[in-house]
Scaffold this motif. Structure first.
Motif, short mmCIF file in Angstrom:
data_model
loop_
_atom_site.label_atom_id
_atom_site.label_comp_id
_atom_site.label_asym_id
_atom_site.label_seq_id
_atom_site.Cartn_x
_atom_site.Cartn_y
_atom_site.Cartn_z
N GLN A 98 0.83 -1.20 0.00
CA GLN A 98 0.00 0.00 0.00
C GLN A 98 0.87 1.25 0.00
OE1 GLN A 98 -3.02 0.02 2.97
NE2 GLN A 98 -3.94 1.89 2.21
N SER A 99 1.96 1.23 0.73
CA SER A 99 2.87 2.37 0.77
C SER A 99 3.47 2.63 -0.61
CB SER A 99 3.98 2.10 1.78
OG SER A 99 4.87 3.17 1.84
N ALA A 100 3.84 1.58 -1.32
CA ALA A 100 4.40 1.72 -2.67
C ALA A 100 3.34 2.27 -3.63
CB ALA A 100 4.93 0.38 -3.17
N LEU A 101 2.12 1.79 -3.53
CA LEU A 101 1.04 2.28 -4.38
C LEU A 101 0.73 3.76 -4.10
CD1 LEU A 101 -1.42 -0.76 -4.30
CD2 LEU A 101 -0.11 0.07 -6.26
N ILE A 102 0.77 4.14 -2.83
CA ILE A 102 0.56 5.55 -2.47
C ILE A 102 1.65 6.42 -3.08
CG2 ILE A 102 0.60 7.19 -0.53
CD1 ILE A 102 -0.88 4.99 1.11
N ALA A 103 2.90 6.00 -2.97
CA ALA A 103 4.02 6.77 -3.52
C ALA A 103 3.89 6.90 -5.05
CB ALA A 103 5.35 6.12 -3.15
N ALA A 104 3.54 5.82 -5.72
CA ALA A 104 3.39 5.86 -7.18
C ALA A 104 2.23 6.76 -7.59
CB ALA A 104 3.18 4.44 -7.72
N THR A 105 1.14 6.71 -6.86
CA THR A 105 -0.02 7.54 -7.16
C THR A 105 0.30 9.01 -6.94
OG1 THR A 105 -1.50 5.72 -6.58
CG2 THR A 105 -2.46 7.93 -6.65
N ARG A 106 1.01 9.31 -5.86
CA ARG A 106 1.42 10.70 -5.60
C ARG A 106 2.33 11.22 -6.71
NH1 ARG A 106 2.08 10.16 0.89
NH2 ARG A 106 -0.07 10.76 1.37
N GLN A 107 3.25 10.37 -7.17
CA GLN A 107 4.15 10.78 -8.25
C GLN A 107 3.34 11.06 -9.53
OE1 GLN A 107 7.10 7.92 -9.52
NE2 GLN A 107 8.26 9.46 -10.60
N SER A 108 2.38 10.20 -9.83
CA SER A 108 1.53 10.43 -11.01
C SER A 108 0.77 11.74 -10.88
CB SER A 108 0.53 9.28 -11.18
OG SER A 108 1.18 8.10 -11.54
#
Length: 107
Positions: free
Chosen positions: A48-58
């Motif tokens: 979930q932390s990795a998905l949050i980081a990727a979504t924030r970057q997008s």
């Protein structure tokens, strides 16, 4: 095609891109809201932390592209100020650099 017709076509393309990016921004914002909700499953915390980081970057990339469209700098390389090829922007609408400058940026 006259210059006026060409400019209208370019503006229409930018308007369509803006609408598409704005919709994508909404989708990613909703996804980030869902991801940051507490799932109660500690086993999923890393994923979930990795998905949050990727979504924030997008979201940051989309917001940057929307800003560049608004201020008229969309499609210009932030490093050399040359044009970013339309083919690159078609693949990466949030591209900030032309390919040579992106390669230099990546080192």
């Amino acid at each position: 095609m006259s210059t006026g017709t060409h400019r209208r076509a370019d503006q229409e393309r930018l308007d369509e891109l803006h609408a598409s990016l704005a919709k994508e921004f909404e989708v990613h914002t909703a996804r980030l809201t869902e991801l940051t909700a507490d799932t109660g499953d500690p086993g999923q915390a890393h994923t979930q932390s990795a998905l949050i980081a990727a979504t924030r970057q997008s979201l940051e990339q989309i917001a940057g592209a929307l800003r560049r469209i608004a201020d008229g700098s969309y499609g210009a390389c932030e490093r050399c100020r040359g044009d970013i090829p339309a083919e690159r922007l078609g693949i990466l609408p949030h591209a900030r650099y032309c390919v040579p400058c992106q390669q230099k940026q990546n080192g």
